[in-house]
Structure formats: C-alpha cells, structure tokens
Design a protein around this motif. Structure first.
Motif, PDB file in Angstrom:
ATOM      1  N   PHE A 170       0.829  -0.952   0.218  1.00 51.81           N
ATOM      2  CA  PHE A 170       0.075  -0.049   0.020  1.00 51.81           C
ATOM      3  C   PHE A 170       0.790   1.617   0.031  1.00 51.81           C
ATOM      4  CE2 PHE A 170      -3.647  -2.437   0.875  1.00 51.81           C
ATOM      5  CZ  PHE A 170      -4.771  -2.108   0.512  1.00 51.81           C
ATOM      6  N   TYR A 194      -0.195   1.520  -4.068  1.00 51.52           N
ATOM      7  CA  TYR A 194      -1.151   1.507  -4.728  1.00 51.52           C
ATOM      8  C   TYR A 194      -1.827   2.812  -5.025  1.00 51.52           C
ATOM      9  CZ  TYR A 194      -5.802   3.495  -2.573  1.00 51.52           C
ATOM     10  OH  TYR A 194      -6.962   3.860  -2.900  1.00 51.52           O
ATOM     11  N   VAL A 205      -4.206  -4.064  -5.430  1.00 48.79           N
ATOM     12  CA  VAL A 205      -2.977  -3.963  -4.185  1.00 48.79           C
ATOM     13  C   VAL A 205      -3.871  -5.366  -2.948  1.00 48.79           C
ATOM     14  CG1 VAL A 205      -1.980  -3.352  -2.349  1.00 48.79           C
ATOM     15  CG2 VAL A 205      -2.781  -1.736  -4.113  1.00 48.79           C
TER      16      VAL A 205
END
Length: 285
Positions: A62, A66, A89
């Motif tokens: 992340f 992301y 993700v």
C-alpha cells in the motif's frame, strides 16, 4: 394459461439454493471455529508470525504501489479507481502472503482443522485410516496423531497462482471487472478446499473430476466467498483456517447425504393384479 412469473421463479429457485447452500459454509466455518475453544490453539501457534507477515507485506504494497495503481486505474475508472485499486493491491498481497504461508507450513494446520472438524461431527471412520487417533483424548483436536499417509489440505498450484496474477488486470474493467475477477478466481480455488476430502475417500483422478463437475457452481460460490474473506487485511490467515472448518462441515453434509442414499430401502417389485396367462397350446381338447 401458465404464469410466466411463476415459471421464472421455478427456474431461479435452484440457482438460489445452490448459492445459499455452498456460499454460506465459509461463514459457518467462522462461527464453528470461534464457538469451539479446542480449535483456538491451532490459530495461536501461527498468530504472531503470520499477522506480522501480513502487516509487513500489505504495508509495503500500500505504501509503494497503491497510489501508482490508483493513477493508472483513474484513466479507465475515474473516481472509482480509489476503490478498485484496493482490491488490486489486496489481490497482489494475497499472492505474496499465500507463498509465505506455504513456507511457514500452514497447510499442516489446515489439515488439522479439517480433520478435527470431521471427527467432532462424527466422521471418525473417514479420518482414522489416514492418521493415528487417540480415542481417549478430551477433544477432537487432541485426538489427532501423526498422519500415516500424505496429508495435504490444498496442494500448492503454480497454475492457480499464475491464473490469479493473469486475472488481476480484470480489475481494470469498470464496475464488472472486480466481480469477474473474484468469481473466476473463486471457481479455480473452490475445489482445492475439498482436496483433503477427496484424498480421505480415496478417489481416483477421474472420480475427483466427476465430483467437481457435479458441483461446479457450488464450488465456484464457495471459492469466491472464501477468496473475499482471505482478501481481508491482517485477518486473511484467520479466515483461511475458518474456511477449512467450513469446507469440512460441507464434507460432513455430503457424507450424510451419501449415507442416506445408500441406506434408502429398495422399493419392492410391483405386483400385478392378474396372474400370468397359461402357456399357449395347440391342443383343441
């Protein structure tokens, strides 16, 4: 005149039954696992290392992937890109975490959850030929001894991982892409949750294929729900174990249905009201 609405309801009813029957077992597994304390140590032994692994993997993904993926998806999805990038993700994290779970020997724990659930639900005879059991133990988990033959809950499948990665771009398709990704991946993953069940029954490769073909859509719904639960951050390992309990509960139901069919009385031959006519003869007297 037939009622078209009634006809459509009759057609849709079996579909609803298929979805509701198999898709609920992963949730039943969560309740079952939480309701029976003897299963908790199986999770506790892996809890700290696997939760840390999940946090580290998802945290890195992340942090570094992301926003770039949101920017890319925004070209196709617009504002929905922020939402769809989360699934993308999480899917990537699922691949990495699954590989690490294999390295941490989680499959052995899944086998124990599956076998203990079968034993607790009265299917001792199904498990006993494949592992040593301590029948005087206080609960089903402590009854489990060493397996006497190969014990695998779900075999590692490079093809499954490869297809998972190949299907990830489906998330680029607006609105329908993510559901398609989940269902297609779930269809592949569903039958793997009964690999141990097929092994305990001693089915041949052809018999396994027949079983999977008979319950194709049921395995699809089961696998899809199981996949969605395993995409939940941090709790993916917990839901992996509870899904093993759910798949065992489904196996118990299938065994009960199979036994009812085998024990069903054979209906007696229908007696005729009239006796058979005498044999034909040419003698006129």
């Amino acid at each position: 005149m037939p009622n078209p609405r009634g006809s459509s309801a009759m057609v849709l009813q079996p579909i609803r039954n298929v979805v509701s029957a198999s898709a609920l077992y992963p949730f039943k597994g969560i309740y079952y696992f939480c309701a029976h304390h003897e299963f908790w140590p199986l999770f506790g032994r892996r809890l700290i290392p696997l939760v840390v692994t999940s946090i580290v993997v998802l945290g890195l993904l992340f942090t570094f992937t992301y926003l770039p993926q949101v920017a890319f998806l925004a070209i196709f999805h617009g504002p929905v890109a922020w939402f769809n990038a989360v699934f993308l993700v999480l899917g990537e994290g699922q691949v990495v975490i699954a590989l690490l779970f294999e390295a941490l020997l989680v499959d052995e724990t899944l086998v124990n959850v599956f076998d203990a659930t079968l034993i607790r639900e009265g299917q001792v005879d199904l498990v006993s030929p494949s592992r040593i059991l301590f029948h005087d133990a206080p609960n089903a988990v402590k009854m489990l001894g060493k397996p006497t033959s190969s014990a695998v809950y779900s075999p590692f499948s490079f093809r499954q991982i490869a297809e998972f990665v190949l299907f990830l771009p489906l998330n680029l398709i607006p609105i329908i892409g993510t559901p398609f990704f989940l269902v297609l991946t779930g269809a592949r993953a569903g039958p793997f949750h009964h690999y141990r069940y097929f092994k305990l029954r001693g089915l041949s490769k052809k018999e396994k294929k027949d079983e999977i073909r008979k319950r194709k859509w049921k395995y699809t719904w089961f696998g899809t729900v199981a996949l969605v639960l395993q995409l939940v951050p941090v709790l993916s390992m917990f839901f992996l174990l509870t899904t093993a309990a759910g798949s065992a509960l489904w196996a118990v139901k299938l065994e009960e249905q199979k036994r009812l069919v085998e024990e069903a009385p054979v209906p007696p031959a229908r007696a005729t009201d009239e006796e058979a006519p005498p044999a034909y003869t040419d003698d006129p007297i």
